[in-house]
Enzyme design. Structure first.
Site, PDB file in Angstrom:
ATOM      1  N   HIS A 364       0.789  -1.235   0.000  1.00 10.17           N
ATOM      2  CA  HIS A 364       0.000   0.000   0.000  1.00 10.17           C
ATOM      3  C   HIS A 364       0.811   1.270   0.000  1.00 10.17           C
ATOM      4  CE1 HIS A 364      -4.248  -1.155   0.342  1.00 10.17           C
ATOM      5  NE2 HIS A 364      -3.777  -2.267   0.880  1.00 10.17           N
ATOM      6  N   LYS A 556      -8.831  14.228   4.073  1.00  8.24           N
ATOM      7  CA  LYS A 556      -7.998  13.032   4.095  1.00  8.24           C
ATOM      8  C   LYS A 556      -7.123  13.136   5.326  1.00  8.24           C
ATOM      9  CE  LYS A 556      -6.351  14.171  -0.056  1.00  8.24           C
ATOM     10  NZ  LYS A 556      -6.257  12.960  -0.835  1.00  8.24           N
ATOM     11  N   ARG A 557      -6.397  12.068   5.707  1.00  8.06           N
ATOM     12  CA  ARG A 557      -5.482  12.190   6.823  1.00  8.06           C
ATOM     13  C   ARG A 557      -4.528  13.375   6.567  1.00  8.06           C
ATOM     14  NH1 ARG A 557      -5.595   8.174  10.950  1.00  8.06           N
ATOM     15  NH2 ARG A 557      -3.852   9.373  11.778  1.00  8.06           N
ATOM     16  N   LYS A 562       0.722  14.540   1.716  1.00  7.99           N
ATOM     17  CA  LYS A 562      -0.545  14.921   1.086  1.00  7.99           C
ATOM     18  C   LYS A 562      -0.627  16.440   0.855  1.00  7.99           C
ATOM     19  CE  LYS A 562      -3.151  10.953   2.982  1.00  7.99           C
ATOM     20  NZ  LYS A 562      -3.848  10.327   1.822  1.00  7.99           N
ATOM     21  N   THR A 664      -8.247   6.996  -2.661  1.00  5.21           N
ATOM     22  CA  THR A 664      -9.614   6.601  -2.999  1.00  5.21           C
ATOM     23  C   THR A 664     -10.549   7.793  -2.833  1.00  5.21           C
ATOM     24  OG1 THR A 664      -9.827   5.778  -0.728  1.00  5.21           O
ATOM     25  CG2 THR A 664      -9.443   4.135  -2.463  1.00  5.21           C
ATOM     26  N   LYS A 668     -13.997   9.102  -4.937  1.00  3.41           N
ATOM     27  CA  LYS A 668     -15.295   9.477  -4.361  1.00  3.41           C
ATOM     28  C   LYS A 668     -15.718  10.867  -4.840  1.00  3.41           C
ATOM     29  CE  LYS A 668     -13.858   7.134  -0.153  1.00  3.41           C
ATOM     30  NZ  LYS A 668     -13.288   7.458   1.188  1.00  3.41           N
TER      31      LYS A 668
HETATM   32  C1  LIG Z   1     -11.936   7.622   1.473  1.00  3.39           C
HETATM   33  C2  LIG Z   1     -11.501   7.961   2.850  1.00  3.39           C
HETATM   34  C3  LIG Z   1     -10.149   8.173   3.118  1.00  3.39           C
HETATM   35  C4  LIG Z   1      -9.087   8.108   2.045  1.00  3.39           C
HETATM   36  O1  LIG Z   1      -8.922   9.369   1.479  1.00  3.39           O
HETATM   37  P1  LIG Z   1      -7.669   9.731   0.546  1.00  3.39           P
HETATM   38  O2  LIG Z   1      -8.065  11.053  -0.003  1.00  3.39           O
HETATM   39  O3  LIG Z   1      -7.597   8.680  -0.506  1.00  3.39           O
HETATM   40  O4  LIG Z   1      -6.481   9.776   1.418  1.00  3.39           O
HETATM   41  C5  LIG Z   1      -9.777   8.492   4.413  1.00  3.39           C
HETATM   42  N1  LIG Z   1     -10.690   8.594   5.394  1.00  3.39           N
HETATM   43  C6  LIG Z   1     -12.000   8.405   5.170  1.00  3.39           C
HETATM   44  C7  LIG Z   1     -12.962   8.555   6.299  1.00  3.39           C
HETATM   45  C8  LIG Z   1     -12.446   8.074   3.896  1.00  3.39           C
HETATM   46  O5  LIG Z   1     -13.760   7.870   3.691  1.00  3.39           O
END
Ligand SMILES: *Cc1c(COP(=O)(O)O)cnc(C)c1O
Length: 818
Positions: A364, A556-557, A562, A664, A668
């Site tokens: 990952h 995101k985190r 990032k 991911t 979304k």
């Molecule tokens: C989809 C999702 C992530 C992943 O987000 P990235 O932008 O790909 O880092 C992290 N936390 C939650 C709650 C999510 O739904």
């Protein structure tokens, strides 16, 4: 038996649902409705919905007993499932009936749904991926069990105080969990510590026995995972740790009551809390114990199921396939070898062949700090027998390498499972790679970089073992459930099949991209979603944002790779322009951030503080806030994400190229009609290929350029000195303009940007600002923007997790979806 069970299933009419809810109210909540709290109603509705899964559950268990079906065991230290109720209702296809039943009972279904505390058993993307994959596995009727840990405390709840992150314990079980069913009879002993001892068996063979220091017990807690309208249920089986005996009676007899209870407390510690680090490894003893604990229970469980099906150990690779979600469960490779060799007396070569056929490994991340390694003394202390087994695996493996590459000692050193430089470590990615028949990356770029870089030697050795499976997300939760307005609009035009056939059907939306009335309806949906989010932020936090502005969102985190701080620098650039009255070309925007920082990650927490400090300064400055606003949405999780992704105009995917394995969140957002501003990284690349370059805002260095700059020496101070605009931005932070004159507080951040910043933030600054200017211009052309948004959605079919799971089935698991 199973056919009889089918007939006792409850009906799904409004009347039957109503009666069922009232029944559960009386029999399970144990109250009269006149004294009901909203949470009581939630419990009654949850039990009613769960009941409707049970009949399918029982028949699905029958399938798990069918010896001709291969079962997928998805081993993951994290499952970020999100709230269950709403998802179960749509997957059972009873949303209309439940809504009406609730109305007739005078309860508000939305308020009921809000009552559910999310099971936060994951940090971020990796855990959420596991959840999307369970949804797709079940929707595709692949028999599967998700194996993990039932943490008593999941990822912490985040509060913001004075702009800083504060962590609050996540007591998600405090009001009970109606979705799990404890299976006390499904429990396994797990040994820890101690030593090993050689002995000679009856046939004169040398054997080893593990004499552990102590043993704990894992108990199964099962949660049903419903497929989409297909009467199929899979299992999420999470292990809770318990003491083998609740009292050490010997200690108790001697009057040592305290000592007796102490062991019980220790045993329960194993599954107590999720480690809150996303993509970085702490190397802690308890963490390794957690990993071994859930893996050992899961393998013992799989062997029990094998026996239940009347199969033998030889059948294992055809009966089960284990997918390792990163290296966290990779100790499973040594554990299966131990079970086969030490306990079932299988000879080594046969056991090894069986093990390799059974496991596959998903990598990952390429971040060096995320590659799990355990110090040898720590490993030996907890898993002495496994260390011996790893030595044996390694010695056989390295002797093959020596034969293949005579004299190449450097290659031996590089490929060894044991890192011998300085203090010694066990490299879990090497164990996972050597012990698996397939290794996969999570986007095309990531897989390429794995082959070229981190696992290059292994790729050379066995190129056919490497695969790409680009991540995906489930359109059931992320479109139908969380963006019902968009889902209906889409279904109105192209029918409902897209919900399970995203790849083939969503593209049919393309023909409406120029249809002006469709465009208007499309904009209306987005506007309503933005208005909902604005109301929510107002109501919960008193924030004021304008739904007519461009919603520019990064959730995101929080991590340097990032680059939330790059986003912040752009905001300050706009701030400066507004203050200098150079406002032409500035499109009104609302910048929305959300995300948790690991509690020990100081710079990430400082980035949160900076974002809030900028937001507060702008809130108090009407000259600026007529153009821009900055808000930080606290406690970003799946439940809050429900309101965020669908409200975005612009999705921020701005990681340093080569660092984000896939992402991911990017999927979304785009599926819900946001356009992406992004780097050439992870799945962004594939998203851009699908939606078209004209419908994607690409900027910045690519992975090869990042590598080249690092090799030639990165000099951020020169970048700063040569760019007046950037200099003004950095100097404004330095001056204390956002920190009430405090010139120290953000120094560590500035020093990192101007110092040895591995994420090259300043290097990408100008390209990012220029690209944002193109975004502003594009947004001002409403019709063109709407068309781009429609095309984005229409062309995102590839990013359904159904496609990812089909890829796994075909290339890695060799399983045929039902
Ligand atoms: C989809 C999702 C992530 C992943 O987000 P990235 O932008 O790909 O880092 C992290 N936390 C939650 C709650 C999510 O739904």
């Amino acid at each position: 038996m199973s056919t009889d069970v089918m007939h006792i299933g409850p009906g799904n009419s409004v009347a039957e649902l109503k009666e069922s809810i009232l029944g559960h109210f009386c029999f399970d909540v144990g109250k009269s409705p006149e004294y009901a709290t909203l949470h009581d109603w939630y419990m009654a509705v949850a039990y009613s919905v769960r009941e409707r899964m049970m009949e399918h559950w029982v028949s699905s268990l029958e399938r798990i007993r069918d010896k001709h079906q291969k079962i997928v065991g998805y081993l993951s230290a994290e499952f970020l499932m999100g709230p269950h109720l709403g998802n179960a209702i749509i997957n059972l296809g009873i949303e209309q009936q439940i809504k009406e039943a609730a109305e007739q009972l005078n309860i508000n279904l939305d308020e009921i749904l809000q009552q559910e505390e999310e099971p936060g058993l994951g940090n971020g993307g990796l855990g959420r991926l596991a959840a999307c994959y369970l949804d797709s596995l079940t929707t595709l009727k692949v028999p599967a069990i998700g194996y993990g840990i039932r943490y008593e405390f999941g990822i912490f709840d985040q509060m913001i105080r004075d702009g800083w992150q504060v962590e609050i314990t996540d007591k998600w079980l405090r009001n009970g969990n109606p979705w799990e069913i404890v299976k006390p009879e499904l429990n396994y002993g797990v040994k820890l510590g101690g030593k090993t001892q050689g002995y000679t068996d009856e046939k004169g063979g040398y054997r080893v026995k593990w004499i552990p220091e102590y043993e704990i017990r894992g108990v199964a807690y099962d949660t049903p995972v419903p497929g989409y309208k297909n009467e199929t249920i899979n299992l999420l089986r999470l292990w809770k740790s318990e003491a083998t005996e609740s009292f050490d009676f010997q200690a108790f007899d001697k009057g040592d009551y305290y000592g007796a209870v102490h062991e019980k407390v220790f045993s329960e510690t194993i599954s107590k809390v999720l480690y809150p680090n996303d993509v970085s490894e702490a190397g802690k003893k308890l963490r390794l114990s957690q990993q071994y604990f859930f893996v050992s229970c899961s393998l013992q469980d799989a062997l029990r199921i094998l026996e239940l099906r009347g199969l033998s150990l030889d059948d294992l690779p055809d009966a089960v396939t284990f997918q390792l979600n990163d290296t966290h469960p990779s100790i499973a490779i040594a554990e299966l070898m131990r079970l086969l060799v030490d306990e079932y007396m299988v000879d080594w070569d046969k056991a090894w062949e069986c093990t390799r056929k059974t496991f596959a490994y998903t990598n990952h991340t390429l971040l060096p700090e995320a590659l799990e390694k355990w110090s040898l003394p720590l490993f030996a202390h907890i898993l002495p027998r496994h260390l011996e087994i790893i030595y044996e695996i390694n010695s056989r493996f390295l002797s093959d390498i020596r034969n293949k590459y005579p004299g190449d000692d450097d290659r031996i050193r590089r490929m060894s499972i044991i890192d011998e430089q300085g203090s010694k470590y066990v490299r879990m990615a090497h164990l996972a790679t050597i012990g698996s028949h397939a290794v996969n990356g999570v986007s095309a770029l990531h897989t390429e970089l794995l082959k070229q870089d981190v696992l290059h030697d292994f790729y050379e050795l066995q190129p056919d073992a490497f695969f790409n499976v680009t991540n995906g997300v489930t359109p059931r939760r992320w479109i139908k459930l969380y963006n019902p307005r968009l889902a209906s609009l889409i279904s109105d035009r192209i029918g409902e099949r897209w919900i399970t056939h995203l790849e083939t059907d969503l593209i049919n939306l393309q023909s409406f991209a120029d249809d002006l009335s469709f465009q208007q309806a499309w904009r209306d949906v987005k506007k309503q979603n933005k208005t909902d989010l604005a109301h929510l932020l107002k109501q919960r936090f008193g924030m004021n944002i304008n739904p007519d502005s461009l919603f520019d969102i990064q959730v995101k985190r929080i991590h340097e790779y990032k680059r939330q701080h790059l986003n912040a620098l752009h905001i300050i650039h706009l701030y400066n322009r507004i203050k200098q009255k150079r406002t032409d070309g500035i499109t009104p925007r609302t910048f929305i951030f959300g995300g948790k920082a690991a509690p020990a990650y100081y710079l990430a927490k400082l980035i949160i503080k900076l974002i809030n400090a900028i937001g507060e300064t702008i809130d108090n400055d009407p000259e600026v806030n007529q153009f821009i606003r900055v808000v930080f949405f606290p406690d970003f999780n799946v439940k809050n994400g429900a309101h965020v992704y669908k409200a975005a105009d612009l999705s921020e995917q701005i990681s340093t190229a080569g660092k984000e394995a896939s992402g991911t969140g990017n999927m979304k957002f785009s599926m819900n009609g946001a356009l992406t501003i992004g780097t050439y990284d992870g799945a962004n690349i594939e998203i851009m290929e699908c939606v078209g370059e004209d419908n994607f805002f690409l900027f910045g260095l690519d992975a090869a350029e990042v590598k080249a700059i690092k090799q030639n020496g990165y000099h951020p101070y020169d970048v700063y000195n040569n760019n007046n605009d950037l200099k003004e931005v950095i100097d404004l932070i330095q001056s204390g303009a956002f920190s009430k004159g405090d010139t120290n507080i953000f120094k560590p951040l500035i020093n990192s940007l101007l110092g040895d910043d591995p994420y090259l933030v300043l290097q990408d600054y100008q390209a990012y600002v220029d690209c944002q200017q193109r975004v502003s211009a594009a947004y001002n052309n409403e019709q063109a923007w709407t068309k781009m948004s429609i095309l984005n959605v229409a062309r995102m079919g590839k990013f359904s997790s159904d496609r990812s799971i089909r890829d796994y089935c075909e290339n890695i698991w060799h399983v045929t979806p039902g």
